[in-house]
Design a protein around this motif. Structure first.
Motif, PDB file in Angstrom:
ATOM      1  N   SER A 192      11.821  -2.347  24.592  1.00 52.70           N
ATOM      2  CA  SER A 192      11.238  -2.557  23.262  1.00 52.70           C
ATOM      3  C   SER A 192      10.937  -4.026  22.979  1.00 52.70           C
ATOM      4  N   ARG A 193      11.563  -4.929  23.712  1.00 50.90           N
ATOM      5  CA  ARG A 193      11.352  -6.361  23.502  1.00 50.90           C
ATOM      6  C   ARG A 193      10.097  -6.884  24.181  1.00 50.90           C
ATOM      7  N   TYR A 194       9.409  -6.018  24.945  1.00 51.76           N
ATOM      8  CA  TYR A 194       8.333  -6.471  25.802  1.00 51.76           C
ATOM      9  C   TYR A 194       6.996  -5.798  25.499  1.00 51.76           C
ATOM     10  N   ALA A 195       5.960  -6.584  25.612  1.00 49.36           N
ATOM     11  CA  ALA A 195       4.625  -6.023  25.733  1.00 49.36           C
ATOM     12  C   ALA A 195       4.476  -5.560  27.172  1.00 49.36           C
ATOM     13  N   VAL A 196       3.824  -4.420  27.347  1.00 46.07           N
ATOM     14  CA  VAL A 196       3.733  -3.835  28.687  1.00 46.07           C
ATOM     15  C   VAL A 196       2.310  -3.409  28.992  1.00 46.07           C
ATOM     16  N   ALA A 197       2.046  -3.236  30.272  1.00 45.78           N
ATOM     17  CA  ALA A 197       0.693  -2.885  30.677  1.00 45.78           C
ATOM     18  C   ALA A 197       0.710  -2.239  32.058  1.00 45.78           C
ATOM     19  N   TRP A 198      -0.397  -1.598  32.359  1.00 49.79           N
ATOM     20  CA  TRP A 198      -0.653  -1.067  33.696  1.00 49.79           C
ATOM     21  C   TRP A 198      -1.830  -1.826  34.293  1.00 49.79           C
ATOM     22  N   PHE A 199      -1.679  -2.152  35.564  1.00 54.11           N
ATOM     23  CA  PHE A 199      -2.738  -2.782  36.338  1.00 54.11           C
ATOM     24  C   PHE A 199      -2.966  -1.931  37.579  1.00 54.11           C
ATOM     25  N   ARG A 200      -4.096  -2.151  38.202  1.00 53.77           N
ATOM     26  CA  ARG A 200      -4.320  -1.511  39.495  1.00 53.77           C
ATOM     27  C   ARG A 200      -5.051  -2.465  40.403  1.00 53.77           C
ATOM     28  N   GLN A 201      -4.834  -2.240  41.690  1.00 49.15           N
ATOM     29  CA  GLN A 201      -5.464  -3.079  42.700  1.00 49.15           C
ATOM     30  C   GLN A 201      -6.046  -2.184  43.778  1.00 49.15           C
ATOM     31  N   ILE A 202      -7.360  -2.199  43.856  1.00 49.85           N
ATOM     32  CA  ILE A 202      -8.070  -1.496  44.910  1.00 49.85           C
ATOM     33  C   ILE A 202      -8.022  -2.361  46.155  1.00 49.85           C
ATOM     34  N   ALA A 203      -7.884  -1.733  47.299  1.00 55.15           N
ATOM     35  CA  ALA A 203      -7.744  -2.475  48.554  1.00 55.15           C
ATOM     36  C   ALA A 203      -8.863  -3.502  48.708  1.00 55.15           C
TER      37      ALA A 203
ATOM     38  N   ARG B 110      -6.270  -7.641  41.393  1.00 49.74           N
ATOM     39  CA  ARG B 110      -5.563  -6.747  40.492  1.00 49.74           C
ATOM     40  C   ARG B 110      -6.159  -6.871  39.100  1.00 49.74           C
ATOM     41  N   VAL B 111      -6.438  -5.735  38.474  1.00 51.22           N
ATOM     42  CA  VAL B 111      -7.089  -5.732  37.172  1.00 51.22           C
ATOM     43  C   VAL B 111      -6.285  -4.905  36.178  1.00 51.22           C
ATOM     44  N   GLY B 112      -6.333  -5.329  34.920  1.00 51.95           N
ATOM     45  CA  GLY B 112      -5.648  -4.614  33.864  1.00 51.95           C
ATOM     46  C   GLY B 112      -6.414  -3.382  33.434  1.00 51.95           C
ATOM     47  N   ILE B 113      -5.715  -2.283  33.190  1.00 52.01           N
ATOM     48  CA  ILE B 113      -6.376  -1.065  32.783  1.00 52.01           C
ATOM     49  C   ILE B 113      -5.919  -0.564  31.423  1.00 52.01           C
ATOM     50  N   ALA B 114      -4.682  -0.842  31.046  1.00 47.09           N
ATOM     51  CA  ALA B 114      -4.183  -0.390  29.747  1.00 47.09           C
ATOM     52  C   ALA B 114      -2.964  -1.212  29.357  1.00 47.09           C
ATOM     53  N   ALA B 115      -2.873  -1.503  28.077  1.00 44.44           N
ATOM     54  CA  ALA B 115      -1.755  -2.314  27.583  1.00 44.44           C
ATOM     55  C   ALA B 115      -1.287  -1.783  26.241  1.00 44.44           C
ATOM     56  N   ILE B 116      -0.003  -2.013  25.967  1.00 43.10           N
ATOM     57  CA  ILE B 116       0.554  -1.659  24.669  1.00 43.10           C
ATOM     58  C   ILE B 116       1.579  -2.729  24.327  1.00 43.10           C
ATOM     59  N   ASP B 117       1.419  -3.340  23.164  1.00 38.65           N
ATOM     60  CA  ASP B 117       2.338  -4.429  22.847  1.00 38.65           C
ATOM     61  C   ASP B 117       3.547  -3.911  22.066  1.00 38.65           C
ATOM     62  N   THR B 118       4.393  -4.819  21.615  1.00 40.18           N
ATOM     63  CA  THR B 118       5.632  -4.415  20.954  1.00 40.18           C
ATOM     64  C   THR B 118       5.393  -3.743  19.607  1.00 40.18           C
ATOM     65  N   ASP B 119       4.216  -3.954  19.029  1.00 31.45           N
ATOM     66  CA  ASP B 119       3.875  -3.303  17.754  1.00 31.45           C
ATOM     67  C   ASP B 119       3.125  -1.993  17.958  1.00 31.45           C
TER      68      ASP B 119
ATOM     69  N   ARG C  10      -3.409 -11.690  22.297  1.00 30.50           N
ATOM     70  CA  ARG C  10      -4.388 -10.597  22.225  1.00 30.50           C
ATOM     71  C   ARG C  10      -5.412 -10.697  23.359  1.00 30.50           C
ATOM     72  N   TRP C  11      -5.843 -11.909  23.650  1.00 28.38           N
ATOM     73  CA  TRP C  11      -6.886 -12.075  24.665  1.00 28.38           C
ATOM     74  C   TRP C  11      -6.351 -11.980  26.086  1.00 28.38           C
ATOM     75  N   SER C  12      -5.019 -11.834  26.235  1.00 28.99           N
ATOM     76  CA  SER C  12      -4.431 -11.777  27.576  1.00 28.99           C
ATOM     77  C   SER C  12      -3.850 -10.419  27.914  1.00 28.99           C
ATOM     78  N   ARG C  13      -4.042  -9.450  27.050  1.00 30.18           N
ATOM     79  CA  ARG C  13      -3.360  -8.165  27.225  1.00 30.18           C
ATOM     80  C   ARG C  13      -3.712  -7.505  28.549  1.00 30.18           C
ATOM     81  N   LEU C  14      -4.938  -7.685  29.028  1.00 34.59           N
ATOM     82  CA  LEU C  14      -5.338  -7.050  30.281  1.00 34.59           C
ATOM     83  C   LEU C  14      -5.534  -8.073  31.400  1.00 34.59           C
ATOM     84  N   LYS C  15      -4.917  -9.224  31.229  1.00 33.32           N
ATOM     85  CA  LYS C  15      -5.030 -10.269  32.250  1.00 33.32           C
ATOM     86  C   LYS C  15      -3.723 -10.385  33.026  1.00 33.32           C
TER      87      LYS C  15
END
Length: 125
Positions: free
Chosen positions: A30-41, A45-54, A103-108
């Motif tokens: 709960s203390r962390y903003a979290v996200a999913w990234f993926r890396q194609i061979a 690596r690129v961000g695909i989805a993020a959800i912050d603490t709020d 906000r501008w780094s959520r998928l970075k």
């Protein structure tokens, strides 16, 4: 600090669905903003989805509507529901966390401090 471990990957046919999970240990997720990234061979690596603490969500435009990110803070879990999978979704998938993300780094990639080891998703046509 938080440690992250992904699960739920594997092989699926085109059009199918998978649900990835990311289990967090150490500090409460709960203390962390979290996200999913993926890396194609062979690619970055690129961000695909993020959800912050709020609970604010952000998706890569190309994936919105097929992928859904969610979190269960009580269980310190992060999820990625992937629907209507396509062969181009084949990649290593990573979960990531950071105490605060602008906000501008959520998928970075540079916005996150803690990373899981990654899990392979293979979609066959």
């Amino acid at each position: 600090q938080v440690q992250l471990v992904e699960s739920g990957g594997g092989s699926v046919q085109s059009g199918g669905s998978l649900r990835l999970s990311c289990a967090a240990s150490g500090d409460p997720l709960s203390r962390y903003a979290v996200a999913w990234f993926r890396q194609i061979a062979g690619k970055e690596r690129v961000g695909i989805a993020a959800i912050d603490t709020d609970g604010v969500l952000e998706y890569a435009e190309s994936l919105a509507g097929r992928f859904i990110i969610s979190r269960d803070n009580a269980k310190s879990m992060l999820f990625l529901q992937m629907n209507n999978l396509k062969s181009e979704d084949t990649a290593m998938y990573f979960c990531a966390a950071v105490g605060y993300v602008a906000r501008w780094s959520r998928l970075k990639e540079s916005g996150y401090m803690y990373w899981g080891q990654g899990i392979q998703v293979t979609v066959s046509s």
